[in-house]
Design an enzyme around this catalytic site. Structure first.
Site, short mmCIF file in Angstrom:
data_model
loop_
_atom_site.label_atom_id
_atom_site.label_comp_id
_atom_site.label_asym_id
_atom_site.label_seq_id
_atom_site.Cartn_x
_atom_site.Cartn_y
_atom_site.Cartn_z
N ASN A 128 0.73 -1.14 -0.15
CA ASN A 128 0.06 -0.06 -0.25
C ASN A 128 0.79 1.26 -0.23
O ASN A 128 2.11 1.26 0.54
CB ASN A 128 -1.19 -0.11 1.23
CG ASN A 128 -2.12 -0.97 0.76
OD1 ASN A 128 -2.98 -0.06 -0.45
ND2 ASN A 128 -3.10 -2.12 2.22
N TYR A 183 -13.92 2.23 2.49
CA TYR A 183 -13.06 3.18 2.51
C TYR A 183 -13.44 4.63 2.29
O TYR A 183 -13.04 5.51 2.72
CB TYR A 183 -11.71 2.91 2.15
CG TYR A 183 -10.87 1.87 2.61
CD1 TYR A 183 -9.89 2.58 3.09
CD2 TYR A 183 -10.68 0.97 2.27
CE1 TYR A 183 -8.82 1.41 3.48
CE2 TYR A 183 -9.63 -0.50 2.75
CZ TYR A 183 -8.44 0.29 3.52
OH TYR A 183 -8.34 -0.77 4.21
N CYS A 187 -5.74 -5.92 -4.68
CA CYS A 187 -6.90 -5.56 -3.31
C CYS A 187 -7.06 -5.92 -2.91
O CYS A 187 -7.86 -6.28 -3.93
CB CYS A 187 -6.24 -3.35 -3.05
SG CYS A 187 -8.37 -3.16 -2.27
N ASP A 188 -6.82 -6.18 -1.95
CA ASP A 188 -8.63 -7.64 -1.15
C ASP A 188 -8.85 -6.84 -0.56
O ASP A 188 -10.19 -7.94 -0.07
CB ASP A 188 -7.22 -8.11 -0.23
CG ASP A 188 -7.20 -7.62 1.22
OD1 ASP A 188 -7.52 -6.53 1.52
OD2 ASP A 188 -7.15 -8.45 2.75
P1 NAD Z 1 4.59 -5.66 8.50
O1 NAD Z 1 5.29 -3.98 8.52
O2 NAD Z 1 4.00 -6.45 8.95
O3 NAD Z 1 5.40 -6.27 6.72
C1 NAD Z 1 6.80 -5.32 5.80
C2 NAD Z 1 7.57 -6.39 5.36
O4 NAD Z 1 7.93 -5.23 4.57
C3 NAD Z 1 8.49 -6.05 6.77
O5 NAD Z 1 8.95 -6.99 7.55
C4 NAD Z 1 9.27 -5.21 6.17
O6 NAD Z 1 10.60 -4.55 6.95
C5 NAD Z 1 9.38 -5.19 5.00
N1 NAD Z 1 10.31 -4.18 4.39
C6 NAD Z 1 10.08 -2.77 3.80
N2 NAD Z 1 9.88 -2.14 3.21
C7 NAD Z 1 10.81 -2.84 2.40
C8 NAD Z 1 11.91 -2.36 1.76
N3 NAD Z 1 12.62 -1.99 0.71
N4 NAD Z 1 12.24 -4.21 0.86
C9 NAD Z 1 11.91 -5.53 1.04
N5 NAD Z 1 10.90 -5.43 2.04
C10 NAD Z 1 11.07 -4.20 3.10
O7 NAD Z 1 3.49 -4.90 7.87
P2 NAD Z 1 1.82 -5.50 7.01
O8 NAD Z 1 0.84 -5.07 7.55
O9 NAD Z 1 1.93 -7.16 6.97
O10 NAD Z 1 1.05 -5.53 5.94
C11 NAD Z 1 2.57 -5.20 4.41
C12 NAD Z 1 1.84 -4.80 3.15
O11 NAD Z 1 0.87 -5.35 2.72
C13 NAD Z 1 1.42 -2.88 3.88
O12 NAD Z 1 1.95 -2.42 2.51
C14 NAD Z 1 -0.21 -3.24 3.88
O13 NAD Z 1 -0.82 -1.83 3.92
C15 NAD Z 1 -0.07 -4.20 2.40
N6 NAD Z 1 -1.34 -4.93 2.74
C16 NAD Z 1 -2.15 -4.86 1.67
C17 NAD Z 1 -3.23 -5.00 1.01
C18 NAD Z 1 -4.49 -5.18 0.05
O14 NAD Z 1 -5.68 -5.07 -0.44
N7 NAD Z 1 -3.03 -4.17 -0.89
C19 NAD Z 1 -4.02 -6.06 2.32
C20 NAD Z 1 -3.17 -6.63 3.31
C21 NAD Z 1 -1.79 -5.96 2.93
C1 G6P Z 2 -7.98 -3.79 3.71
C2 G6P Z 2 -7.91 -2.72 2.54
C3 G6P Z 2 -6.04 -3.15 2.82
C4 G6P Z 2 -4.81 -3.29 4.05
C5 G6P Z 2 -5.91 -3.92 4.68
C6 G6P Z 2 -5.34 -2.98 6.27
O1 G6P Z 2 -8.12 -5.62 4.00
O2 G6P Z 2 -7.89 -3.94 1.36
O3 G6P Z 2 -5.23 -2.68 2.15
O4 G6P Z 2 -3.72 -2.87 4.11
O5 G6P Z 2 -7.57 -3.56 5.19
O6 G6P Z 2 -5.31 -3.72 7.39
P1 G6P Z 2 -4.94 -3.92 9.14
O7 G6P Z 2 -5.25 -4.86 9.51
O8 G6P Z 2 -3.34 -4.00 8.48
O9 G6P Z 2 -5.34 -2.12 9.51
MN MN Z 3 -6.84 -2.70 0.07
#
Ligand code: NAD
Ligand code: G6P
Ligand code: MN
Length: 442
Positions: free
Chosen positions: A148, A265, A170-171
């Protein structure tokens, strides 16, 4: 027999990594795997999960190669798919994204408003870096990015790496479709055929039908007008109280346009005063996640490592994991599955900026997504989307040009922000907080 794929999971230390690995293992019949490599730039954080995943792999799928690394060449060589979920600045920076705007009475959210803009400014460079590693070491691979804020990252990939094999996803829509299926008493969201348009975290369903073409919208509208998307859910991510509150608030978002079903959202843009009033500026979602999901996942990993076995400590699988397998499968085996993805509009929404990155249904095959035409959209949605798409474009322009002016404009233009002066105060605080991550702004 289906060809086996090799996968690199970028952001190996993510709280979602064990769930993704587990989901990949559960889908071996349709998406067989040769190797899974975890990649992160934080060796210590990644290792805590990777060692537990290694035990899980040995117990559940010893035939699959598994390794983890912080070395790009090792991570990105010989792979077919990169699944990227990095969080630049970790939860510590998410906390500031949420708390700084709240100090000024403005929505503090991970992907919406000034917080999302700040996160976008941090994410663009590292996501492009991952795309470039892939290009260098495995030029035929696909990057499936869900780091994100996906909307801003998608616009950045369009501007900076056009034509590359990058898909942003996105999920949230699949999560909500799963909820809709529950409301309707269906086994699976795949029993529904949907039409939807919007931007990421900013969209609307216009039609939900069953496979025989029967309209399911009336039953959904009846539920949503009373309860929003609130149902009893086992979804491990969205069952937290704050998410349930967001699901419930969708009923007021729905009230504004009862012809469509909204993304959750939209509450941040349409009811920002309500959101601020219901936020605790000292304890935001970042704190909830650090005290909740992060502790749970890392705690489980520690137990697995201590016990030397997974038994008794199964990881949870999130909704978005299965969606990623669907996407990889569609590309690897040309399944032509219909999926919601973030792609360049290019006429699919007829009366909307052709260069905007929109979230619409696509048919996915071995050459990637083919967007489906969604026709003309109403004035209300077009107005909101035009403003928000311009915010996203301004952020990317600000990052590319190092422009303070454009970032100030972006924050001012966000519907969540009341004035240019408030925007400036928030921006100046964000610049200070993000000095290790943002390009220098002039
Ligand atoms: P988190 O902090 O637990 O994990 C993220 C990891 O990325 C960490 O281990 C960190 O060290 C690593 N990282 C950071 N910068 C980096 C780089 N430059 N190169 C390699 N690794 C790097 O976070 P999380 O809550 O598990 O979420 C992870 C990501 O997934 C977030 O961006 C979150 O918003 C996204 N996400 C998106 C969706 C979606 O619908 N698009 C759904 C769920 C999570
Ligand atoms: C949803 C969205 C993701 C977002 C997540 C945040 O699944 O689609 O884009 O990263 O929620 O969830 P959190 O539990 O980290 O607030
Ligand atoms: Mn999302």
């Amino acid at each position: 027999m289906r060809r086996k794929s090799s996968i690199c999971i970028a952001g190996g230390g993510s709280t979602f990594t064990p769930g993704i690995v587990l989901m990949l293992l559960e889908n071996q019949d349709r998406f067989p795997i040769k190797r899974i490599t975890l990649y992160d730039n934080n060796a210590e954080r990644q290792e805590k999960l990777a060692k537990a995943c290694a035990i899980m792999m040995k117990e559940k799928a010893p035939e699959i190669e598994f390794n983890y690394t912080t070395d790009p060449e090792t991570a990105f060589t010989g792979i077919d798919f990169v699944m990227a979920h990095i969080r630049v600045g970790l939860y510590a920076m998410r906390e500031l994204d949420e708390k700084i705007p709240l100090k000024y009475g403005v929505v503090g959210q991970e992907t919406c408003g000034p917080g999302g803009i700040a996160y976008g400014m941090r994410s663009i460079g590292p996501v492009i870096e991952i795309a470039d590693y892939m290009e260098k070491y495995s030029p035929d691979a696909w990057l499936l990015n869900y780091s994100n804020p996906a909307a801003i990252v998608a616009e950045a990939t369009r501007r900076l790496r056009p034509g590359k094999r990058i898909i942003n996803i996105c999920d949230m829509p699949v999560g909500l479709e799963t909820t809709m299926a529950t409301i309707l008493g269906l086994q699976s969201r795949k029993e529904m055929e949907i039409r939807y348009y919007g931007l990421n975290h900013f969209g609307w369903w216009t039609s939900i039908k069953d496979k025989d073409g029967n309209d399911l919208m009336p039953k959904l509208k009846e539920h949503i007008s009373q309860y929003g998307y609130a149902v009893n859910t086992e979804d491990f991510q969205h069952k937290d109280a704050s998410w349930q509150e967001t699901y419930t608030k969708a009923k007021d978002v729905f009230a504004l346009d009862p012809n469509t079903l909204p993304s959750t959202y939209l509450k941040y843009y349409l009811y920002p005063d309500y959101v601020v009033k219901h936020s605790d500026p000292n304890y935001t979602r970042a704190n909830e996640v650090m005290d909740g999901r992060e502790k749970t996942v890392f705690g489980q990993a520690a137990k697995i490592i201590e016990n030397g076995t997974m038994k008794g400590n199964e990881f949870a699988v999130g909704v978005h994991a299965s969606f990623i397998v669907d996407l990889a499968c569609a590309i690897a085996f040309n399944t032509k599955e219909r999926m919601l993805l973030i792609v360049e509009n290019n006429g699919a929404i007829e009366n909307f900026d052709p260069t905007a990155m929109v979230e619409i249904p696509c048919i996915v095959g071995k050459d990637g997504p083919e967007p489906l035409a969604m026709g003309k959209i109403p004035t209300f949605q077009r107005g909101l989307m035009t403003e928000q798409a311009c915010v996203e474009k301004l952020v990317v322009e600000a990052w590319i040009e190092g422009s303070y002016q454009k970032l100030w404009q972006a924050i001012t233009l966000s519907k969540t922000v009341p004035s240019a002066s408030v925007a400036k105060q928030i921006l100046d605080d964000l610049i200070e907080a993000n000095k290790d991550y943002w390009p220098t702004l002039k």
